[in-house]
Scaffold this active site. Sequence first.
Site, PDB file in Angstrom:
ATOM      1  N   VAL A 296       0.841  -1.196   0.000  1.00 44.39           N
ATOM      2  CA  VAL A 296       0.000   0.000   0.000  1.00 44.39           C
ATOM      3  C   VAL A 296       0.874   1.243   0.000  1.00 44.39           C
ATOM      4  O   VAL A 296       1.833   1.338   0.761  1.00 44.39           O
ATOM      5  CB  VAL A 296      -0.921   0.028   1.244  1.00 44.39           C
ATOM      6  CG1 VAL A 296      -1.754   1.303   1.269  1.00 44.39           C
ATOM      7  CG2 VAL A 296      -1.807  -1.200   1.280  1.00 44.39           C
ATOM      8  N   CYS A 297       0.518   2.206  -0.864  1.00 49.42           N
ATOM      9  CA  CYS A 297       1.148   3.525  -0.824  1.00 49.42           C
ATOM     10  C   CYS A 297       0.049   4.566  -1.015  1.00 49.42           C
ATOM     11  O   CYS A 297      -1.143   4.252  -0.911  1.00 49.42           O
ATOM     12  CB  CYS A 297       2.239   3.660  -1.883  1.00 49.42           C
ATOM     13  SG  CYS A 297       1.631   3.729  -3.578  1.00 49.42           S
ATOM     14  N   ALA A 298       0.408   5.796  -1.295  1.00 53.96           N
ATOM     15  CA  ALA A 298      -0.588   6.862  -1.371  1.00 53.96           C
ATOM     16  C   ALA A 298      -1.511   6.718  -2.576  1.00 53.96           C
ATOM     17  O   ALA A 298      -2.733   6.843  -2.452  1.00 53.96           O
ATOM     18  CB  ALA A 298       0.096   8.225  -1.392  1.00 53.96           C
TER      19      ALA A 298
END
Length: 406
Positions: A90-92
Amino acid sequence: MSRKITAVASPQQIWEQLSRNAPMFILDVRNRDEFERWRVEGPHSVPTLNIPYFELLDLEGGEDVAEAVMRGVKAQLMAQLPVDRPILAVCAEGNTSGYVAEGLRRLGFEAANLEGGMAAWGDFYAWRPVEENERFSLYQVVRPARGCLSHVLVSGHRAAVFDPARHIGFYRELAAALGARIERVLDTHLHADHLSGGPALGQGDHIPYHLHPYDAIHPVDMLPARVAYRPLEAGQTLHIGLAEVRALHFPGHTLGMVAFLIEGRYLLSGDSLFLESVARPDLGGKAEAWTPLLYESLKRMAELPDETVVLPAHFSDIAAGDANGIFRATLGELKQRNPGLLKLAEGEKAFCDYILANLPVFPEAYVEIKRANAGLVSPDARMAQELELGKNICAVGKGAERARAD
């Protein structure tokens, strides 16, 4: 290992797996402050590790980013990553986490990238039926990342939407899937934690948008709202098909806070009463003046029949939903366990002291969100997303201990 998720997983796919408690491990590579603000969560506990992307990368061996991820994982994370369950990166916005997922797969892990990252997770909605009978059906819409709840009432192929969020296309699609046409949209109050879709849904579909007139004034700027609305009155009764909806005025969180009592049984309590807490009265900048109003409102609300089913507009703990994933409880149950309602029995002074001593930090963005919901400003899509970063903080908390921690 059996394949649970593909190389790219949508928020819908992840929500379904979280809801059924499928094995999963989350590797969140955003900065630590972003991770603390909000993260991917489900009704069941999921092991999660946060390590910022640029702390994970080992860039000394070349320009291949996936290879840099592999070197970083080998050096830092091998002992912490599971081999018996899928890993969700997960990232932005789903870009850098794609490299992380690829590097993990090259190392033999079963890994997927959350499509669109936290931006997409923040815009994801799911829904569940609360009640379906011959007269009416009531549905709860959950926005997991924000902790926001809205409700859709359907009767005789007519629908009303309560407390819609800004992604109004979802409600149109849901009504169409249910074979209904939206004919009213209603807000329990002028929201501070998220951008309301009520005015836009009303204007775009040429249907009435309802709001209490006390909330048609920005409480900080003292400017009148610039949105078209129909004023709600205390005790007013509306009909959606065969279903009766009564508006009850419960000031305290805002001066125009209302709750909607559907068929005398289901109480859409807005931000007055939650499953684990009660409203915070300070978002209009007048905590000491509004806390006694909240006390009187909750006392009147507590006089409703114990079998009344409370359906709030928010949740603070995603695990608070029932076995069907619905955030609800009877008023009688809440009288026995809700810290704020329990404080009512100690009298007004004890209640007010408890509330004022345990208010969470005031989020600065909430003033601007209220301006937007009143039509005083018009944020673009990027600004709207920035205003809504993080989970809502509209409640006092589960109790004194949690509130102090906040």
